[in-house]
Design an enzyme around this catalytic site. Structure first.
Site, PDB file in Angstrom:
ATOM      1  N   ASP A  12       0.816  -1.213   0.000  1.00 51.67           N
ATOM      2  CA  ASP A  12       0.000   0.000   0.000  1.00 51.67           C
ATOM      3  C   ASP A  12       0.847   1.259   0.000  1.00 51.67           C
ATOM      4  OD1 ASP A  12      -2.026  -2.095   0.903  1.00 51.67           O
ATOM      5  OD2 ASP A  12      -3.187  -0.310   0.417  1.00 51.67           O
TER       6      ASP A  12
ATOM      7  N   ASN B  40       1.581  -3.079   4.097  1.00 49.88           N
ATOM      8  CA  ASN B  40       0.640  -3.908   3.334  1.00 49.88           C
ATOM      9  C   ASN B  40      -0.386  -4.453   4.324  1.00 49.88           C
ATOM     10  OD1 ASN B  40      -0.241  -5.096   0.824  1.00 49.88           O
ATOM     11  ND2 ASN B  40       0.419  -7.061   1.645  1.00 49.88           N
TER      12      ASN B  40
END
Ligand code: MRU
Length: 348
Positions: A227, A237
């Site tokens: 992310d 993440n």
């Protein structure tokens, strides 16, 4: 938008005509996955500008700022969201500086064109990333992933799941270990669905089986998405990625992060600076609307941060970066900024 909250039970699409509804859809996870969030936000900006009642550039400017601010307040961890908004802002500024800036219809169509261009670029990036990553996959055996990083999560074939599917299509005999990914069940609901649809063999496991399978399951590689990735390679993440990386390290299993350059945030030196989204308690206390826990205090951080030292390599659309990431990531981004043609992995 395909409503990911209702998969795999129902395939329901929504059409949005108001950028505020696009922001709501991102926040409520109708659409999710960092790259898909970025593309959706770009489309939301274009929609807002196209539908704006503004009659002067000044009015449009005021509304444009509001549109971007509304979309920015949806998913704080996903770097792609802010990358896409920045890109839309740059294009808007360019257009409003142009000689015929009072022609609002020209600005409106430029914003729509930019969102579509972002969509097309992200799709191409996935394919290049998939080819680079496929070369790192074992010829046969089990690989593990986390959350959902397939076509649902991006504008193309996906990132980590795109790598696995590309390797499978190239003839590697892979089976994917898919943790269910509590609390939102992106693994059980979305990754299991996508892999089954594409005919890739999978085994669904619960999150607390990850250590057991990394120890005993002859796992050849772990591939996850991201992310937000800091300049030193620390990677945010989906929650559960960090313990997976620790266990992969403990058991000598290579741990790869697959992400497009739009997920990299080189403005922050390390993972400590990554904002971690806290999601509603109901995602933990309820399953499909049914309460499974008493009324107690709940924590629901949506992401964790994996330190760079646990990451074997990072797979991007420009190639594979290896430690030390502070240097290798900088090099990749510089190459990209120079707008050289994308490096190609050898054709399958
Ligand atoms: O909360 P989500 O479902 O948006 O989280 C998704 C992930 O953590 C993915 O691994 C990441 O966004 C990469 S998607 C290609």
């Amino acid at each position: 938008m395909l409503d990911q909250r209702r998969l795999p039970a129902e395939v329901v699409h929504h059409t949005y005509t108001d950028y505020r509804d696009v922001a709501g859809a991102i926040r409520s996870m109708v659409i999710r996955g960092a790259p898909a969030i970025g593309v959706a936000a770009a489309m939301g900006v274009a929609l807002g500008v196209l539908r704006s009642p503004a009659r002067t550039p000044e009015e449009l400017q005021a509304e444009f700022s509001l549109i971007c601010a509304t979309l920015a307040q949806t998913r704080p961890t996903a770097a792609d969201l802010f990358w896409a908004l920045e890109r839309m802002k740059r294009r808007f500024e360019q257009e409003t500086r142009a000689a015929d800036a009072r022609d609002l219809s020209r600005i409106r169509s430029a914003m729509a064109a930019e969102a579509q261009q972002i969509h097309a670029e992200k799709k191409a990036a996935d394919e290049a990333l998939g080819r680079f990553g496929a070369e790192l996959m074992p010829a046969a055996g089990q690989v593990m992933t986390q959350c959902n990083t397939g076509a649902l999560a991006t504008a193309g074939i996906g990132t980590a799941l795109g790598v696995i599917c590309t390797a499978f299509e190239q003839g590697r005999k892979l089976r994917v270990l898919v943790p269910e990914t509590r609390p939102y069940l992106q693994g059980a609901r979305l990754t299991a669905w996508e892999l089954r649809e594409s005919g890739v063999p999978l085994t669904l496991i619960t999150d607390n089986m990850v250590g057991h399978f990394l120890k005993t399951g002859k796992v050849g590689a772990v591939v996850v998405g991201a992310d937000r990735i800091a300049a030193n390679g620390d990677t945010a993440n989906k929650i559960g990625t960090y313990p997976m990386a620790v266990l992969a390290h403990e058991h000598g299993v290579p741990f790869y992060v697959a992400a497009p350059l739009s997920t990299f945030d080189l403005s922050i030196p390390s993972g400590e600076h990554i904002p971690i989204e806290e999601r509603p308690a109901e995602e933990v206390t309820h399953l499909q609307g049914v309460r499974i826990a008493p009324e107690v205090d709940v924590a629901n951080p949506a992401f964790d941060v994996t330190p760079a030292r646990l990451i074997t390599a990072m797979i991007t659309e420009r190639g594979v970066a290896r430690p030390p990431y502070t240097e290798s990531l900088q090099r990749l981004i510089e190459v990209s900024a120079e707008k050289r043609p994308p490096a190609r992995a050898p054709a399958p």
